[in-house]
Design a protein around this motif. Sequence first.
Motif, PDB file in Angstrom:
ATOM      1  N   ALA A 152      -3.436   2.256  -3.638  1.00  0.00           N
ATOM      2  CA  ALA A 152      -3.587   3.604  -3.032  1.00  0.00           C
ATOM      3  C   ALA A 152      -4.527   3.898  -1.954  1.00  0.00           C
ATOM      4  O   ALA A 152      -5.570   3.015  -1.821  1.00  0.00           O
ATOM      5  N   ASN A 188       0.139   6.439   2.392  1.00  0.00           N
ATOM      6  CA  ASN A 188      -0.094   7.793   2.496  1.00  0.00           C
ATOM      7  C   ASN A 188      -1.301   8.195   3.197  1.00  0.00           C
ATOM      8  O   ASN A 188      -2.250   7.242   3.098  1.00  0.00           O
ATOM      9  N   HIS A 203      10.952  -2.374  -5.405  1.00  0.00           N
ATOM     10  CA  HIS A 203       9.588  -2.355  -4.418  1.00  0.00           C
ATOM     11  C   HIS A 203       9.840  -3.309  -3.422  1.00  0.00           C
ATOM     12  O   HIS A 203       9.079  -2.744  -2.275  1.00  0.00           O
ATOM     13  N   TYR A 234       0.945  -1.203   0.199  1.00  0.00           N
ATOM     14  CA  TYR A 234      -0.116  -0.085   0.049  1.00  0.00           C
ATOM     15  C   TYR A 234       0.966   1.352   0.046  1.00  0.00           C
ATOM     16  O   TYR A 234       1.979   1.166   0.338  1.00  0.00           O
ATOM     17  N   THR A 235       0.328   2.263  -0.441  1.00  0.00           N
ATOM     18  CA  THR A 235       1.206   3.433  -0.666  1.00  0.00           C
ATOM     19  C   THR A 235       1.629   4.138   0.732  1.00  0.00           C
ATOM     20  O   THR A 235       2.549   5.000   0.806  1.00  0.00           O
ATOM     21  N   ASP A 240      -4.527   9.472  -1.203  1.00  0.00           N
ATOM     22  CA  ASP A 240      -3.958   9.678  -2.393  1.00  0.00           C
ATOM     23  C   ASP A 240      -4.743   8.909  -3.384  1.00  0.00           C
ATOM     24  O   ASP A 240      -5.655   8.151  -3.148  1.00  0.00           O
ATOM     25  N   GLU A 255       0.971  -1.773  -5.994  1.00  0.00           N
ATOM     26  CA  GLU A 255       0.807  -0.463  -4.779  1.00  0.00           C
ATOM     27  C   GLU A 255      -0.603  -0.144  -4.901  1.00  0.00           C
ATOM     28  O   GLU A 255      -1.061   0.523  -6.007  1.00  0.00           O
ATOM     29  N   PHE A 280       0.180   1.137  -9.995  1.00  0.00           N
ATOM     30  CA  PHE A 280      -0.560   1.667  -8.731  1.00  0.00           C
ATOM     31  C   PHE A 280      -1.968   1.517  -9.020  1.00  0.00           C
ATOM     32  O   PHE A 280      -2.432   1.636 -10.303  1.00  0.00           O
ATOM     33  N   ASN A 316       0.563   9.262  -7.309  1.00  0.00           N
ATOM     34  CA  ASN A 316       1.743   8.096  -7.122  1.00  0.00           C
ATOM     35  C   ASN A 316       2.167   8.017  -8.373  1.00  0.00           C
ATOM     36  O   ASN A 316       3.472   7.889  -8.206  1.00  0.00           O
TER      37      ASN A 316
END
Length: 266
Positions: free
Chosen positions: A113, A48, A90, A45-46, A51, A111, A72, A56
């Motif tokens: 978001a 953040n 990654h 997962y990002t 987002d 990933e 993403f 990304n």
Amino acid sequence: MSKTITEGYPITSFNGIAVDTSLPCKSSNYTASASRAVSYIVVHYTGNSKDTAKANANYFNSTSVEASAHYFVDDSSCYQSVALNNRAWHCGGTTVYKHATCRNANSIGIEMACTAGNYTVSDTTIANAAYLCAALCAYIGISADEVDTYVLRYYDVWGKSCPAQWVSGTGFEEFKAKVKTILNGGAVESEDLTMTQYEELNERVSALEGKMIYNYVDANMPDWAVPTVQKLMDKGILQGNENGELGLTDELLRVLVINDRAGLYD
């Protein structure tokens, strides 16, 4: 199990979502190669607060950070940042690996978001990631029976709490179950309402100054809720008062629809 990948962009769409390749990763963030042997898919997962997939992809397109991921994905879109024949950075680290053999060189990084906000991945994004993961499994030859071996969390590779909401609990097992279902020809659904449905709900709340009560199956009730309410009425599970008024709020409608999608009323 491994597949030698020479194609950069073999997955063009999944579950009705086109894979956008318009924001390629900056070349300083990955290792270019003509081909590589791939065995694993690693889900991240990002991390953040809130987002999108595009935000990304745009960041890694314009910034040198010595990190990257192939894909993403969010509630409604997917961006491929690194070509599959190239090695994204990654799941590497500078300490002892938790996994014996999974590395950047032999894996694909996805990933998710944090579209739900509060550093959380939404159910819709998870469902989309499952469809993307299944498409990649089919491409590199991972069968449903092999998902538990070759589909991993970053946490499984290097011990980092990623995705954080899958480090404990049953979330990752549920995700892999979705991937297996798709590979076996089934379909999975998110429990989230779509943005269109949420917007419709919010418009109705504003129009009624927050006093939103649905007493009848009529034009005032949102279209997405009508089949569930009618089913419950036909089964005798849901009944009105002496005047036939149901007294349903928007929150209760959402709960009923989620339960119906989960098959609780079948």
